[in-house]
Design a protein around this motif. Structure first.
Motif: not given
Length: 866
Positions: A523-528, A561-567, A599-608, A629-632
Motif C-alpha cells: 500500500h503506497a501511502n501506508q509506506h511512503i 514507479r512514476l507516471y508522467a504527471h509524477g504520481g 504525491v503529497y508525501n513524495l514531495l515531502k521526501l524529495a524536499r528533505n 498532478q498537484i496543480l491539476g
C-alpha cells in the motif's frame, strides 16, 4: 553573505514561533512560508480557491463554525456537547467513521499555513478556537481516565459496569493466570444485566450494536483463540441464545452447549455453567437451559494465561467487549449439582472456592477476591492507571487496544488505521506551533507523545512489527516523523526519538537499507511517509541506516514507479518496478491510478532529501509533480463547502478526474497542498552563502536584508527575471536550476550574457557581490519533448517545458491494444501546432491541453506514436 542574517527557517507573521534550528545534517535549508510571497499566477489562482474554502467553510453559521465542525467528533468522544446546528465534516470523518478526527488534523495544518502565508488574522482566530477546543476535549478525556470505572447498584450490593465497544471504554476484567489450570471439573456462575450503560453519555450513542450482539463474551478463559472455554450472551443469528463452548482446536473443533431461550436485555439474569464427568450444563436463573456431552476440560487447555470477564480471546468485529453490569462472579473447582446452582441463583450458598468477586469494594483498578485465595482481578478501563492524560482522539482507546490484539490474531474488523489518525492530529498541532507560535498546541502535542509512549513502550518488538505490517489497520502515516519533530521542538525530551523508533517497520526497513526492493503489492501511502519519518529520525541522531533507507527507497520509486504527471501506484498500491505502460490496463477492476496523497508525501521526501544531498533530481521531480498532478488536483471552481480536490489522477486512457473529498485522506492532504506552494521556490545554503532558485514562479523572497523578486509567466513562457534589492552590498552565490528538458538555457546579469556551464538537470551558479537593482534574466525556451514509458518505447507522453499535455478525448477501447490513441508525429514533433489558448496544441486531429487544468473532461496522458 555580507548582509544581515536571514530571518530564520520558519519565519511567519508577527507573534509566530521563533525560528526552528536547522538540523546539522542539512546542507541546504528552506525558507518559511512568511518569507516568500506569491505574486499573481496559476498558483495563486489555485491557492486562493483553497483559502476561500479555509475562510468560508461553514461560515454561514458563524466565523468559528468551521472549526466547530472539526471539533464535533472530539467533543462527542469526550462527552461534551456540540453547539446547535453543528455537524461533523462527513464522509470518513462522520460521527461513526473509524478514521474520524484525521480531517481535523489536516484542517489545522491548512489554517496554520494560511496564517503563515497571508497574515490574515481570520485564520489565526480559527486556529486558536480549534486548539482551545481540542484542549477542552483532552481535559475531559483525562478526567474520565482519572475517574474509577463506576460501581453501580447490583443484584445484591454493588456491581461493576462494563460499557462495551466500539463506543464505550473497553472495560474488562483480567483474572489471574493459572486460575483453571489442571482442573477436570469447573463451575462458573454470575449475575449479568446486559445493555445497562447509558449510551447517551458515551461517545457516538447511535453507533453501538445491540447489547446482545453475536459473540460477546461473558467470560473467556484459556491460552489463546485455539485453546479456551467461554460463555457468550448470544451465539449467532441462527441460535440467538447463550452458549458455552470449549476447544483445543479453534472454532471448528468446539464442543458446545447452547441454551434454548434468549437472554433478556436490561434485566438481571443468573447464568451458570458446570463442566465435568463428560457433561456440561448451562443454567439460566437456576434452571437447566441446555446440556450435552462435553469431554474436554480446563486441564486440556494448557496454561490459562488469558482469563477474562467481559472480553474474548481475539477480536470479533464490533462486539469485542461486553456492554453489561456484572455482579457476584464465582469460580468453583468442581461441577456443582442442580440444587447447588439453584441455591446460588436464589442468593444462597457459598461463594466460589477458587475465586469470588462481589464488587462491593471501593471503585478502582483492583476487584478483590472474596474467596480468601488472593486472586484479585484487574479492572482494565478508565481509572486503571494505564491511560495517560495526554490522549486526544475522536473515538475511544478501544481502537488502539484492538490494533494490538489484531497483531496477535490477525484481521482488521472494526478499526481503521488509528495511528494514522493520531499522526494527522499531532502533525496539525505541531504545524500550529511551528507556524503560529502556539504554546498550547505544543503542550497538546507533547501530551499526545507521552500517551503514545505509554501505550507502545510496553509492547514487545515482535508485536509492534506485526502491527505495522497489517494492511490498512497498521497504517500510521508519518507518526515517526511527527515524533522526530516533537523531539526537535522539545529538546528536553529526547525520549520522543526512542518513541519514534517504536514505529520502525522492521522487515521493510532492513530490506530497503540492504537495497532489496519489496514494494510490489505494498500500500503506497501506508509506506511512503514512513521513509520521510526515517529521514527526520536520522536528522535527530537516530543513526545512518535511517537515512540510507530513505535514499534507497526513493531510488526504488523514482523513476521506476512514476507516471508522467509524477504520481504512482495502481489505485493505492505500488506495482512492479519498471512497469508503466503495462499497468495502464493490467488491473481491469481498478481504473484509477496515482492517489494524490502519495504525491503529497513524495514531495515531502524529495524536499528533505535535497536538503541533505543537493542532488537536483529531487527538485526535478518536485517541479514535475507540483506543476502537473498537484496543480491539476484542484478543481477550477470555487467552493466553501468542499476542498474540491482529487483522490486519484488516473492514467488509464480516457479516464477523468473527480473532485470533492471532504473527509477523505486526499481531501486532507489536498487542503495542505494548495496553501504552501511557496515552500520550495527558494532555499539557502546552510551557511547562508548561496541562494537556490528551484522553481520558476512569480514571487518575492525576503532573506534577511536581501529581497529577491521573481517575475515570470512560467510555465506559459520560458523566461524569468530576478531582481535583487538590498540595503547594502551582499555577496552570495545564486544557484539557478536548469530544467532537464531545457536544451537552451542562458543567463544575463544586468543585460550581460554570462559564460556558464548550463547542463540540463543541474544548478548553474552565478557568484558575485550583489547591489540593489541588479537583475538576472533567465531564458529557457519552452521545448516540446516526449517521454517514453519505461517498458514500451512506443508509448509516450508529451510535455511543453515542464507542463504535461493530455489528449482531450474519451476512452476508445477496453484494453491497452485498443484503448491507446495513435498519433502521427515525426521525430521533430513539428506536427504539434499551437492554438490560441496557452499551452494548447493540435496534432493529427487531436487537441492536447495542459494537465493542470482542473476539469472533469476525459483525457489520455499516454498515446502511441505512429
Amino acid at each position: 553573505m555580507a548582509s544581515a542574517a536571514p530571518a530564520g527557517l520558519f519565519a511567519s507573521p508577527a507573534g509566530a514561533a521563533p525560528a526552528a534550528a536547522v538540523p546539522d545534517a542539512w546542507a541546504i535549508r528552506p525558507f518559511g512560508l512568511g518569507e516568500v510571497a506569491l505574486d499573481d499566477s496559476i498558483f495563486t489562482d489555485k491557492r486562493d480557491r483553497m483559502l476561500g474554502y479555509a475562510k468560508g467553510y461553514a461560515a454561514e453559521l458563524g466565523e468559528l463554525a468551521g472549526p466547530d465542525r472539526m471539533l464535533y467528533n472530539f467533543r462527542a468522544a469526550a462527552g461534551l456537547s456540540n453547539p446547535d446546528g453543528i455537524e461533523p465534516p462527513g464522509s470518513w470523518d462522520n460521527d461513526t467513521g473509524y478514521l474520524r478526527g484525521h480531517y481535523s488534523g489536516h484542517f489545522l495544518s491548512m489554517l496554520a499555513q494560511a496564517w503563515a502565508g497571508t497574515g490574515d488574522r481570520v485564520y489565526k482566530r480559527k486556529l486558536d478556537h480549534l486548539v482551545a477546543g481540542l484542549g477542552e476535549c483532552r481535559d475531559a478525556l483525562a478526567a474520565a481516565a482519572a475517574g474509577a470505572t463506576p460501581r453501580v447498584e447490583g443484584r445484591s450490593g454493588t456491581a461493576v459496569r462494563l460499557t462495551g465497544s466500539p463506543i464505550g471504554h473497553a472495560e474488562h476484567l483480567a483474572l489471574p493466570a493459572g486460575l483453571v489450570d489442571g482442573l477436570t471439573a469447573v463451575t462458573v456462575a454470575t449475575w449479568i444485566k446486559p445493555g445497562s450503560a447509558d449510551r447517551s453519555k458515551l461517545p457516538d450513542p447511535n453507533a453501538d450494536p445491540a447489547p446482545l450482539a453475536n459473540g460477546v463474551k461473558v467470560f473467556d478463559f484459556g491460552t489463546d483463540a485455539n485453546a479456551h472455554m467461554y460463555l457468550t450472551v448470544r451465539a449467532d443469528n441462527a441460535n440467538p441464545f447463550p452458549r458455552f463452548a470449549i476447544t483445543t482446536g479453534g472454532a471448528t473443533a468446539e464442543q458446545r452447549v447452547t441454551a434454548t431461550a434468549p437472554l433478556p436485555a436490561g434485566e438481571w439474569t443468573h447464568l451458570t455453567v458446570t463442566l465435568g464427568g463428560g457433561n456440561a450444563v448451562l443454567y439460566v436463573n437456576g434452571t437447566a437451559a441446555g446440556s450435552g456431552p462435553v469431554t474436554l476440560t480446563p486441564a486440556d487447555l494448557g496454561a490459562s494465561v488469558a482469563n477474562w470477564i467481559g472480553r474474548g480471546q481475539f477480536p470479533q468485529g464490533l462486539t469485542q467487549y461486553l456492554n453489561a453490569d456484572i455482579d457476584e462472579f464465582h469460580v468453583f473447582g468442581a461441577a456443582l449439582g442442580a440444587e447447588q446452582v439453584a441455591a446460588l441463583a436464589a442468593g444462597e450458598g457459598e461463594g466460589g472456592d477458587l475465586a469470588a468477586y462481589r464488587f462491593d469494594d471501593e471503585p478502582g483498578p483492583v476487584c478483590a477476591d472474596a474467596s480468601g485465595n488472593g486472586r484479585d482481578a484487574e479492572l482494565i478501563g478508565p481509572g486503571d492507571g494505564n491511560r495517560h492524560a495526554g490522549f486526544i482522539a475522536a473515538y475511544s482507546e478501544t481502537q488502539f487496544v484492538r490494533l494490538e490484539e489484531f497483531a496477535n490474531y490477525g484481521g482488521n474488523a472494526g478499526i481503521w488505521a488509528p495511528y494514522y489518525t493520531t499522526h494527522k492530529i499531532m502533525a496539525g498541532l505541531l504545524d500550529v506551533h511551528r507556524l503560529s507560535g502556539s504554546t498550547a498546541a505544543l503542550e497538546l502535542a507533547t501530551g499526545l507523545g507521552d500517551w503514545i509512549h505509554s501505550r507502545l513502550s510496553r509492547l514487545p518488538r515482535e508485536r509492534l512489527d506485526r502491527m505495522w505490517s497489517i494492511y490498512i489497520a497498521g497504517e500510521y502515516g508519518g507518526m515517526n516523523e511527527s515524533l522526530a519533530n516533537l523531539a526537535e521542538a522539545r529538546p528536553d525530551r529526547p525520549e520522543y526519538l526512542e518513541t519514534a523508533k517504536l514505529f520502525d517497520n522492521t522487515a521493510l526497513l532492513q530490506a530497503t537499507v540492504a537495497g532489496t526492493d519489496l514494494l510490489d503489492g505494498k500500500h503506497a501511502n501506508q509506506h511512503i511517509p514512513q521513509f520521510t519519518g526515517y529521514l527526520r529520525m536520522h536528522e535527530q541522531g537516530a543513526g545512518e541506516d535511517y537515512k540510507t533507507a530513505a535514499l534507497q527507497f526513493w531510488d526504488m520509486v523514482a523513476p521506476h514507479r512514476l507516471y508522467a504527471h509524477g504520481g504512482t501506484g495502481v489505485g493505492e498500491i505500488f506495482r512492479r518496478r519498471g512497469v508503466i505502460a503495462g499497468s495502464l490496463w493490467q488491473y481491469p477492476n481498478d481504473p484509477n491510478h496515482a492517489e494524490t496523497c502519495c504525491v503529497y508525501n513524495l514531495l515531502k521526501l524529495a524536499r528533505n532529501l535535497f536538503f541533505h544531498t543537493g542532488d537536483t533530481k529531487y527538485m526535478e521531480y518536485y517541479e514535475r509533480a507540483l506543476y502537473n498532478q498537484i496543480l491539476g488536483s484542484r478543481h477550477d471552481e470555487d467552493s466553501t463547502e468542499d476542498p474540491e480536490v482529487t483522490y486519484f489522477a488516473p492514467v488509464r486512457p480516457g479516464r477523468w478526474r473527480d473532485f470533492g473529498n471532504t473527509g477523505t485522506c486526499c481531501g486532507g492532504t489536498g487542503m495542505e497542498n494548495h496553501t504552501k506552494y511557496q515552500d520550495s521556490v527558494y532555499f539557502a545554503a546552510a551557511g547562508d552563502d548561496a541562494l537556490y532558485v528551484n522553481l520558476y514562479m512569480p514571487s518575492t523572497l525576503a532573506w534577511g536584508g536581501v529581497t529577491v523578486v521573481q517575475t515570470t509567466d512560467y510555465p506559459f513562457e520560458g523566461a524569468s527575471r530576478l531582481t535583487v534589492r538590498t540595503r547594502r552590498r551582499a555577496t552570495f552565490a545564486l544557484k539557478l536550476r536548469v530544467p532537464s528538458w531545457a536544451e537552451e538555457f542562458s543567463v544575463k546579469v544586468n543585460g550581460r550574457t554570462q559564460d556558464l556551464d548550463t547542463a540540463p538537470g543541474a544548478h548553474v551558479t552565478v557568484s558575485r557581490t550583489w547591489r540593489s537593482g541588479d537583475t538576472v534574466d533567465i531564458a529557457m525556451p519552452l521545448l516540446l519533448h516526449t517521454e517514453a514509458a519505461l517498458d514500451d518505447p512506443g508509448i509516450e507522453s508529451v510535455y511543453c517545458g515542464p507542463t504535461l499535455l493530455a489528449i482531450q478525448h474519451e476512452a476508445v477501447g477496453d484494453d491497452l491494444a485498443t484503448g491507446l490513441i495513435d498519433v502521427a508525429v515525426g521525430d521533430d514533433l513539428s506536427a504539434f501546432e499551437p492554438t490560441d489558448e496557452p499551452l494548447h496544441f493540435t496534432a493529427d486531429g487531436y487537441t492536447f491541453a495542459p494537465f493542470h487544468l482542473g476539469n472533469r473532461a476525459p483525457y489520455h496522458l499516454y498515446w502511441r506514436r505512429r
